[in-house]
Design an enzyme around this catalytic site. Structure first.
Site, mmCIF file in Angstrom:
data_model
loop_
_atom_site.group_PDB
_atom_site.id
_atom_site.type_symbol
_atom_site.label_atom_id
_atom_site.label_comp_id
_atom_site.label_asym_id
_atom_site.label_seq_id
_atom_site.Cartn_x
_atom_site.Cartn_y
_atom_site.Cartn_z
ATOM 1 N N LYS A 149 0.846 -1.188 0.000
ATOM 2 C CA LYS A 149 0.000 0.000 0.000
ATOM 3 C C LYS A 149 0.886 1.244 0.000
ATOM 4 O O LYS A 149 1.756 1.392 0.859
ATOM 5 C CB LYS A 149 -0.903 0.031 1.232
ATOM 6 C CG LYS A 149 -2.154 -0.795 1.118
ATOM 7 C CD LYS A 149 -3.063 -0.520 2.301
ATOM 8 C CE LYS A 149 -4.377 -1.229 2.193
ATOM 9 N NZ LYS A 149 -5.264 -0.922 3.343
ATOM 10 N N GLU A 251 -7.074 -5.833 -1.092
ATOM 11 C CA GLU A 251 -8.124 -5.519 -0.132
ATOM 12 C C GLU A 251 -9.522 -5.714 -0.705
ATOM 13 O O GLU A 251 -10.410 -4.863 -0.590
ATOM 14 C CB GLU A 251 -7.971 -4.079 0.390
ATOM 15 C CG GLU A 251 -8.683 -3.847 1.720
ATOM 16 C CD GLU A 251 -8.356 -2.505 2.349
ATOM 17 O OE1 GLU A 251 -7.445 -2.484 3.193
ATOM 18 O OE2 GLU A 251 -8.995 -1.503 1.986
ATOM 19 N N ASN A 259 -7.443 -3.138 8.995
ATOM 20 C CA ASN A 259 -7.846 -1.769 9.307
ATOM 21 C C ASN A 259 -8.478 -1.653 10.696
ATOM 22 O O ASN A 259 -9.068 -0.617 11.025
ATOM 23 C CB ASN A 259 -8.826 -1.245 8.253
ATOM 24 C CG ASN A 259 -8.152 -1.030 6.921
ATOM 25 O OD1 ASN A 259 -7.181 -0.295 6.810
ATOM 26 N ND2 ASN A 259 -8.666 -1.682 5.884
ATOM 27 N N HIS A 262 -8.402 1.587 12.571
ATOM 28 C CA HIS A 262 -8.000 2.636 11.644
ATOM 29 C C HIS A 262 -9.155 3.527 11.199
ATOM 30 O O HIS A 262 -8.943 4.698 10.898
ATOM 31 C CB HIS A 262 -7.340 2.027 10.413
ATOM 32 C CG HIS A 262 -5.973 1.485 10.665
ATOM 33 N ND1 HIS A 262 -5.723 0.498 11.597
ATOM 34 C CD2 HIS A 262 -4.775 1.787 10.113
ATOM 35 C CE1 HIS A 262 -4.424 0.220 11.598
ATOM 36 N NE2 HIS A 262 -3.839 0.980 10.717
ATOM 37 N N HIS A 266 -8.254 7.190 11.708
ATOM 38 C CA HIS A 266 -8.063 8.147 10.625
ATOM 39 C C HIS A 266 -8.900 9.403 10.848
ATOM 40 O O HIS A 266 -8.460 10.515 10.499
ATOM 41 C CB HIS A 266 -8.432 7.505 9.289
ATOM 42 C CG HIS A 266 -7.415 6.520 8.808
ATOM 43 N ND1 HIS A 266 -7.651 5.672 7.748
ATOM 44 C CD2 HIS A 266 -6.156 6.236 9.233
ATOM 45 C CE1 HIS A 266 -6.583 4.910 7.548
ATOM 46 N NE2 HIS A 266 -5.670 5.231 8.442
ATOM 47 N N HIS A 279 0.312 8.263 13.995
ATOM 48 C CA HIS A 279 -0.645 7.315 13.435
ATOM 49 C C HIS A 279 -0.978 6.202 14.424
ATOM 50 O O HIS A 279 -2.150 5.867 14.633
ATOM 51 C CB HIS A 279 -0.076 6.715 12.143
ATOM 52 C CG HIS A 279 -0.930 5.658 11.538
ATOM 53 N ND1 HIS A 279 -2.193 5.899 11.049
ATOM 54 C CD2 HIS A 279 -0.711 4.321 11.366
ATOM 55 C CE1 HIS A 279 -2.712 4.777 10.590
ATOM 56 N NE2 HIS A 279 -1.834 3.805 10.776
#
Length: 380
Positions: A149, A251, A259, A262, A266, A279
């Site tokens: 990614k 994915e 994820n 996430h 995010h 992060h």
């Protein structure tokens, strides 16, 4: 060459590649590239940041040049707020100046931000040249450097601009973590805990036992964890990611479980301003909130959620949800890459070592979970 390292293979059908894990590997980067088929005289652009360049740049350069590679180094400021198309354009400019060809490669020497940007630049230079990931943070070692990614942020959301571009090699040298600030190490532990929750109950138990052996240090530093457990964490996390990526490279389904934490994490990064939270810190907050959502939906019990919260706390990660408008959070979730037909997909725990992907989470449940997370009560 002596086998003083562990090799984990990402078994992709088209182009499998190795993850090498072992102390002292950085200075041998060039020889490993030769083993992978890169020829002496190949042009290499090393992309890194000032801190990593100061600590580890010379060793990487010597290792490459001693094997005959023609190397140029590009040093970029690389905070999350600089993870933009403009920074990628600077890498493209350096690639042009160094006359990178289709047989050339880019080496990403740094954390997840450097890896994402260098990988994206490699994916888009001459329609795709080779990239090698040499992570220097715990978070990048266990997660960001593996799986292909790549990308940059958009003002509307994190990593909305990008491409899948698998590396030819991932080289992990735990010795470089000696220079990693403790806050960065703790952020990386969030991703390790993620792997434990989504599919490795034994890893979860190992982390719990390590935290119980040292209640004061917990899991919050390289010294507290120790070299033996650190090596095991690196290997188990890398192997877990390799298995998932091999099963679902782009994915389409299973890979979405990576994820965990996430989706809400995010939103924290986006609404707080990139760079405010690391992060991994945002992911830790997202995992705790996702656990509360799972409790509210009856997917797992409060006892399991308490275990997760204790582990996150033992890693020294922030526990209290930031002062964000819940309605702004809900709006931000709609920009998440995992939205399908307007529905936000959450990865939610169903037990220690198992998760489910759900798109039926009621907004009221999310609001209630954020209120619980904001209370900052750590169960001990």
């Amino acid at each position: 060459m002596p086998q003083d390292h562990r090799t984990i293979t990402v078994s992709l059908s088209a182009d499998p590649y190795p993850i090498l894990i072992g102390e002292g590997l950085l200075g041998r980067l060039g020889s490993f590239l030769v083993e992978r088929g890169f020829q002496s005289g190949t042009r290499v652009l090393v992309v890194t940041n000032p801190e990593v360049q100061g600590f580890h740049g010379a060793e990487a350069l010597t290792g490459l040049e001693s094997s005959g590679f023609v190397v140029r180094t590009l040093v970029l400021e690389a905070g999350e707020e600089r993870k933009t198309p403009a920074t990628v354009a600077a890498i493209h400019d350096a690639a042009f100046a160094h006359r990178l060809e289709r047989s050339s490669l880019i080496v990403a020497l740094g954390g997840g931000v450097v890896g994402d940007m260098a990988g994206f630049a490699a994916a888009t230079w001459l329609r795709g040249i080779a990239v090698v990931q040499v992570p220097t943070t715990l978070l990048a070692m266990v997660d960001a450097a593996i799986g292909g990614k790549t990308g940059v942020n958009h003002p509307g959301g994190k990593n909305l601009i990008g491409a899948f571009h698998q590396p030819k090699l991932v080289l992990i040298d735990p010795q470089v973590l000696v220079t990693l600030p403790e806050r960065e190490f703790r952020a990386g532990m969030a991703e390790v805990i993620k792997y434990a929750v989504i599919g490795d109950e034994q890893l979860f138990n190992d982390l719990e036992q390590a935290a119980e052996r040292d209640p004061q240090g917990g899991l919050a530093s390289r010294e507290a964890i120790g070299p033996e457990l650190l090596q095991r964490l690196l290997e188990r996390s890398a192997a877990a990611k390799a298995r998932v990526v091999a099963a679902d490279e782009r994915e389409g389904g299973l890979r979405a479980i990576l994820n965990y934490g996430h989706t809400l994490g995010h939103a924290v990064e986006n609404l707080s301003g990139y760079g405010t939270w690391l992060h991994g810190e945002a992911v830790g907050l997202g995992m705790v909130a996702a656990g509360d959502i799972a409790v509210a939906m009856g997917l797992w019990g409060q006892a399991d959620q308490d275990r997760q919260r204790r582990l996150v706390a033992a890693a020294g990660l922030p526990m209290g949800w930031p002062a964000l408008d819940p309605e702004a959070v809900l709006t931000s979730l709609q920009a998440d890459k995992k939205v399908r037909q307007g529905k936000v997909r959450f990865v939610l725990p169903t037990g220690v070592g198992s998760v489910a992907i759900r798109d039926d989470v009621d907004p009221a449940t999310i609001r209630a979970a954020l209120a619980v997370a904001a209370s900052n009560v750590v169960v001990r």
